[in-house]
Design a protein around this motif. Structure first.
Motif, PDB file in Angstrom:
ATOM      1  N   THR A   1      -4.882  30.005   4.377  1.00 30.86           N
ATOM      2  CA  THR A   1      -5.415  30.514   3.212  1.00 30.86           C
ATOM      3  C   THR A   1      -4.408  31.034   2.517  1.00 30.86           C
ATOM      4  O   THR A   1      -4.133  31.163   1.290  1.00 30.86           O
ATOM      5  CB  THR A   1      -6.346  31.819   3.382  1.00 30.86           C
ATOM      6  N   ASP A   2      -3.087  31.484   3.178  1.00 33.62           N
ATOM      7  CA  ASP A   2      -1.818  32.060   2.717  1.00 33.62           C
ATOM      8  C   ASP A   2      -0.650  31.729   3.492  1.00 33.62           C
ATOM      9  O   ASP A   2      -0.504  31.918   4.563  1.00 33.62           O
ATOM     10  CB  ASP A   2      -1.781  33.600   2.524  1.00 33.62           C
ATOM     11  N   PHE A   3      -0.191  30.382   2.853  1.00 34.13           N
ATOM     12  CA  PHE A   3       0.850  29.663   3.308  1.00 34.13           C
ATOM     13  C   PHE A   3       2.062  30.492   3.655  1.00 34.13           C
ATOM     14  O   PHE A   3       2.573  30.150   4.777  1.00 34.13           O
ATOM     15  CB  PHE A   3       1.316  28.571   2.443  1.00 34.13           C
ATOM     16  N   TYR A   4       2.314  31.662   2.701  1.00 36.56           N
ATOM     17  CA  TYR A   4       3.572  32.298   3.136  1.00 36.56           C
ATOM     18  C   TYR A   4       3.388  33.341   4.368  1.00 36.56           C
ATOM     19  O   TYR A   4       4.433  33.388   5.457  1.00 36.56           O
ATOM     20  CB  TYR A   4       3.946  33.061   2.050  1.00 36.56           C
ATOM     21  N   GLN A   5       2.376  33.850   4.484  1.00 33.81           N
ATOM     22  CA  GLN A   5       2.014  35.013   5.394  1.00 33.81           C
ATOM     23  C   GLN A   5       1.750  33.953   6.853  1.00 33.81           C
ATOM     24  O   GLN A   5       2.452  34.448   7.693  1.00 33.81           O
ATOM     25  CB  GLN A   5       0.676  35.658   5.246  1.00 33.81           C
ATOM     26  N   PHE A   6       1.313  32.919   6.658  1.00 34.32           N
ATOM     27  CA  PHE A   6       1.054  31.760   7.862  1.00 34.32           C
ATOM     28  C   PHE A   6       2.637  31.593   8.374  1.00 34.32           C
ATOM     29  O   PHE A   6       2.723  31.546   9.569  1.00 34.32           O
ATOM     30  CB  PHE A   6       0.434  30.848   7.454  1.00 34.32           C
ATOM     31  N   CYS A   7       3.495  31.263   7.534  1.00 32.69           N
ATOM     32  CA  CYS A   7       4.949  31.106   8.033  1.00 32.69           C
ATOM     33  C   CYS A   7       5.476  32.292   8.728  1.00 32.69           C
ATOM     34  O   CYS A   7       6.130  32.156   9.579  1.00 32.69           O
ATOM     35  CB  CYS A   7       5.864  30.442   6.713  1.00 32.69           C
ATOM     36  N   ARG A   8       5.361  33.357   7.955  1.00 34.98           N
ATOM     37  CA  ARG A   8       5.845  34.609   8.664  1.00 34.98           C
ATOM     38  C   ARG A   8       5.251  34.857   9.956  1.00 34.98           C
ATOM     39  O   ARG A   8       6.348  35.155  10.714  1.00 34.98           O
ATOM     40  CB  ARG A   8       5.666  35.915   7.512  1.00 34.98           C
ATOM     41  N   GLN A   9       3.957  34.806  10.050  1.00 38.08           N
ATOM     42  CA  GLN A   9       3.404  35.148  11.447  1.00 38.08           C
ATOM     43  C   GLN A   9       3.841  34.214  12.447  1.00 38.08           C
ATOM     44  O   GLN A   9       3.994  34.499  13.613  1.00 38.08           O
ATOM     45  CB  GLN A   9       2.023  35.405  11.330  1.00 38.08           C
ATOM     46  N   ASN A  10       4.121  32.831  11.929  1.00 37.74           N
ATOM     47  CA  ASN A  10       4.490  32.011  13.068  1.00 37.74           C
ATOM     48  C   ASN A  10       5.776  31.581  13.073  1.00 37.74           C
ATOM     49  O   ASN A  10       6.460  30.744  13.807  1.00 37.74           O
ATOM     50  CB  ASN A  10       3.670  30.852  12.915  1.00 37.74           C
ATOM     51  N   ARG A  11       6.810  32.328  12.361  1.00 37.11           N
ATOM     52  CA  ARG A  11       8.240  32.187  12.363  1.00 37.11           C
ATOM     53  C   ARG A  11       8.442  30.626  11.902  1.00 37.11           C
ATOM     54  O   ARG A  11       9.583  30.100  12.440  1.00 37.11           O
ATOM     55  CB  ARG A  11       8.965  32.509  13.831  1.00 37.11           C
ATOM     56  N   ILE A  12       7.876  30.187  10.901  1.00 35.35           N
ATOM     57  CA  ILE A  12       8.053  28.810  10.579  1.00 35.35           C
ATOM     58  C   ILE A  12       9.240  29.031   9.442  1.00 35.35           C
ATOM     59  O   ILE A  12       9.243  29.573   8.639  1.00 35.35           O
ATOM     60  CB  ILE A  12       6.728  28.236   9.750  1.00 35.35           C
ATOM     61  N   SER A  13      10.191  27.953   9.604  1.00 36.13           N
ATOM     62  CA  SER A  13      11.407  27.989   8.728  1.00 36.13           C
ATOM     63  C   SER A  13      11.374  26.833   7.685  1.00 36.13           C
ATOM     64  O   SER A  13      11.953  26.875   6.859  1.00 36.13           O
ATOM     65  CB  SER A  13      12.798  28.151   9.414  1.00 36.13           C
ATOM     66  N   GLU A  14      10.587  25.894   8.092  1.00 37.03           N
ATOM     67  CA  GLU A  14      10.563  24.771   7.263  1.00 37.03           C
ATOM     68  C   GLU A  14       9.133  24.108   7.015  1.00 37.03           C
ATOM     69  O   GLU A  14       8.533  24.077   8.223  1.00 37.03           O
ATOM     70  CB  GLU A  14      11.731  23.965   7.506  1.00 37.03           C
ATOM     71  N   ILE A  15       8.681  23.683   5.880  1.00 34.38           N
ATOM     72  CA  ILE A  15       7.451  22.878   5.735  1.00 34.38           C
ATOM     73  C   ILE A  15       8.036  21.404   5.181  1.00 34.38           C
ATOM     74  O   ILE A  15       8.479  21.394   4.374  1.00 34.38           O
ATOM     75  CB  ILE A  15       6.574  23.425   4.826  1.00 34.38           C
ATOM     76  N   VAL A  16       7.402  20.448   6.095  1.00 37.98           N
ATOM     77  CA  VAL A  16       7.823  19.083   5.646  1.00 37.98           C
ATOM     78  C   VAL A  16       6.834  18.385   5.076  1.00 37.98           C
ATOM     79  O   VAL A  16       5.500  18.257   5.783  1.00 37.98           O
ATOM     80  CB  VAL A  16       8.158  18.280   7.022  1.00 37.98           C
ATOM     81  N   ILE A  17       6.776  18.017   3.855  1.00 37.29           N
ATOM     82  CA  ILE A  17       5.687  17.223   2.924  1.00 37.29           C
ATOM     83  C   ILE A  17       5.665  15.891   3.563  1.00 37.29           C
ATOM     84  O   ILE A  17       6.511  14.987   2.977  1.00 37.29           O
ATOM     85  CB  ILE A  17       5.725  17.386   1.733  1.00 37.29           C
ATOM     86  N   ALA A  18       4.569  15.426   4.135  1.00 39.94           N
ATOM     87  CA  ALA A  18       4.438  14.065   4.722  1.00 39.94           C
ATOM     88  C   ALA A  18       2.982  13.640   4.466  1.00 39.94           C
ATOM     89  O   ALA A  18       2.301  12.770   5.232  1.00 39.94           O
ATOM     90  CB  ALA A  18       4.899  13.714   6.110  1.00 39.94           C
ATOM     91  N   GLN A  19       2.526  13.781   3.276  1.00 43.72           N
ATOM     92  CA  GLN A  19       1.483  13.199   2.592  1.00 43.72           C
ATOM     93  C   GLN A  19       1.383  11.789   2.293  1.00 43.72           C
ATOM     94  O   GLN A  19       2.531  11.097   1.903  1.00 43.72           O
ATOM     95  CB  GLN A  19       1.171  13.831   1.290  1.00 43.72           C
ATOM     96  N   GLN A  20       0.322  11.249   2.645  1.00 45.58           N
ATOM     97  CA  GLN A  20       0.163   9.752   2.646  1.00 45.58           C
ATOM     98  C   GLN A  20      -0.114   9.525   0.943  1.00 45.58           C
ATOM     99  O   GLN A  20       0.568   8.412   0.423  1.00 45.58           O
ATOM    100  CB  GLN A  20      -1.014   9.247   3.255  1.00 45.58           C
ATOM    101  N   GLU A  21      -0.759  10.414   0.088  1.00 47.40           N
ATOM    102  CA  GLU A  21      -1.053  10.485  -1.125  1.00 47.40           C
ATOM    103  C   GLU A  21      -1.251  11.693  -1.693  1.00 47.40           C
ATOM    104  O   GLU A  21      -1.917  12.440  -1.376  1.00 47.40           O
ATOM    105  CB  GLU A  21      -2.341   9.617  -1.284  1.00 47.40           C
TER     106      GLU A  21
END
Length: 471
Positions: free
Chosen positions: A198-218
């Motif tokens: 529901t909150d992408f930024y908080q999700f990245c902080r809590q899971n120590r995510i440093s990068e989001i890769v956009i691999a959408q088909q459409e």
């Protein structure tokens, strides 16, 4: 949070961990003579009086480091395991390094430590770098130091990215934590699914995510795409890297994934730029190296010509039309490695595995790449470069342009004797292989520089010594 990253040198991406490893190894190699002298002194060896200089130590480190690059040791360490890495290190240090240093010591005798000292120095160097690499792999493999990545998308693109990750990226300081599916029927296996936050930024902080890769088909809403633009913009603006899948492939795997490439990538990227100064420098380098190599290899060319005549008679050379820069057709020359009637019906054919048309001498000169030496004339004439995409036959080019998207883009760079695709992709003899090679040719066309050309030249030594990609 520590983020294992990368740097870019003349548009070519280099992983920072492996630059650090190269620096540590260089320092160990530089100190090898000093350490050897200390060890010999401690054991009271009669030959302990080992005098060296900074110049001699620097020469030793430079030659051994070039040998490491030439034999693809780092690639083997990541993808093939300890045994392959150790074998390549032995070849790099004992054969390439030992041979090069012996020749250099003949030319510069005052930096030579003596043949017996060189033998022990090489053994000590092998021990030191092997220990350093084992420690390095344990550190880089640590989850505490890895760059944690999440994929947005669950279709074919995301599935392909995960497959490449399992094959090639685990030892590159990357951890793909999973995929956030963007459709009701994802292709990615359910075990890799992550719930949409529901909150992408908080999700990245809590899971120590440093990068989001956009691999959408459409990405268009009218066709089912649901890209959370505002949430991703917040992540980007607050320090979380957001990367398009094609850029991720380019950075991490040094290729352009063909299914992800769009005309806009070519139009608006920071590559694919013509440069007169770079072309002039490249031309000068081509001429200098080709003339030197022609003189050095002249005896081997004479022996090759004699062997061909003795086994199967004349002609010695074989020529074919090839497509060069901007679609210009030119005549390429090789030492003949097949029977005279290899294409007696006049129909162009791909070479096959263990091709029956190849003679015994032909098999040897193909494995050693001696058959390519007459192409030095093409380089001197300016029809080819030393490094660039390998030129293809016009009959195949017309077929490939129809079936492989963006195939013609490779013709905006002068073809070469050796290339990025030849280092990274096995011998190609089909439409599918042409697609695979084009992914690397696109990367080279976009990012090529003199620095990258020299790296390709050094690494091509491995291709010649191990006979890779030969049919």
């Amino acid at each position: 949070m520590f983020d294992v990253s990368y740097i870019r040198i003349r548009k070519h991406y280099l992983h920072l961990p492996y630059l650090v490893l190269g620096g540590l190894e260089f320092a160990a190699l530089f100190g090898t003579f000093y350490l050897l002298g200390f060890v010999l002194d401690q054991v009271g060896a009669a030959e302990a009086n080992l005098h060296t200089s900074a110049g001699a130590a620097l020469l030793f480190a430079l030659v051994m480091s070039c040998g490491t690059l030439a034999m693809g040791v780092y690639f083997a360490m990541v993808r093939e395991g300890f045994a392959s890495m150790f074998f390549r290190t032995l070849v790099a240090f004992c054969f390439l390094g030992g041979l090069a240093l012996t020749i250099l010591y003949m030319l510069i005798p005052n930096v030579s430590p003596g043949s017996d000292k060189l033998f022990w120095a090489v053994l000590l160097a092998i021990f030191l770098v092997t220990v350093i690499r084992q420690v390095f792999l344990k550190v880089v493999d640590s989850d505490q130091l890895a760059r944690r990545v999440v994929i947005f998308g669950g279709g074919e693109f995301a599935e392909s990215l995960l497959t490449d990750y399992e094959r090639n990226l685990r030892a590159s300081g990357i951890r793909i934590m999973g995929c956030i599916p963007d459709s009701a029927a994802p292709r990615v296996d359910a075990r890799h699914h992550l719930p949409a936050p529901t909150d992408f930024y908080q999700f990245c902080r809590q899971n120590r995510i440093s990068e989001i890769v956009i691999a959408q088909q459409e990405r268009r809403k009218s066709e089912g795409g649901q890209l959370p633009v505002e949430a991703l913009m917040e992540c980007k603006l607050r320090g979380i890297e957001v990367t398009d899948a094609v850029a991720f492939y380019e950075r991490e795997l040094k290729k352009a994934r063909l299914e992800l490439v769009h005309p806009s990538w070519i139009l608006f990227s920071d590559g694919f730029k013509a440069s007169r100064s770079r072309d002039l420098t490249k031309r000068v380098v081509d001429l200098v190296i080709s003339l030197i190599l022609a003189v050095v290899m002249a005896p081997f060319m004479l022996l090759t010509a004699l062997a061909i005549v003795l086994e199967s008679g004349f002609p010695i050379l074989y020529s074919q039309d090839r497509v060069g820069a901007r679609g210009q057709v030119f005549r390429i020359y090789k030492f003949r490695s097949m029977r005279q009637d290899a294409e007696k019906d006049g129909k162009a054919r791909w070479a096959s595995q263990n091709d029956s048309r190849v003679t015994r001498v032909g098999a040897f000169i193909r494995n050693t790449r001696l058959d390519e030496l007459p192409q030095l004339w093409n380089v001197i004439k300016g029809e080819m470069s030393f490094v660039g995409p390998r030129p293809e036959r016009p009959e195949f080019v017309e077929q490939l342009k129809e079936q492989v998207p963006f195939y013609n883009t490779r013709h905006y760079v002068k073809p070469g004797l050796m290339g990025w695709a030849q280092l990274n992709y096995p011998y190609g003899a089909s439409i599918e292989d042409a697609r695979g090679k084009l992914e690397y040719d696109l990367y080279y066309s976009k990012n090529h520089s003199i620095v990258m050309d020299f790296l390709i030249m050094i690494q091509t030594v491995e291709v010649v010594l191990l006979g890779k990609g030969v049919r």
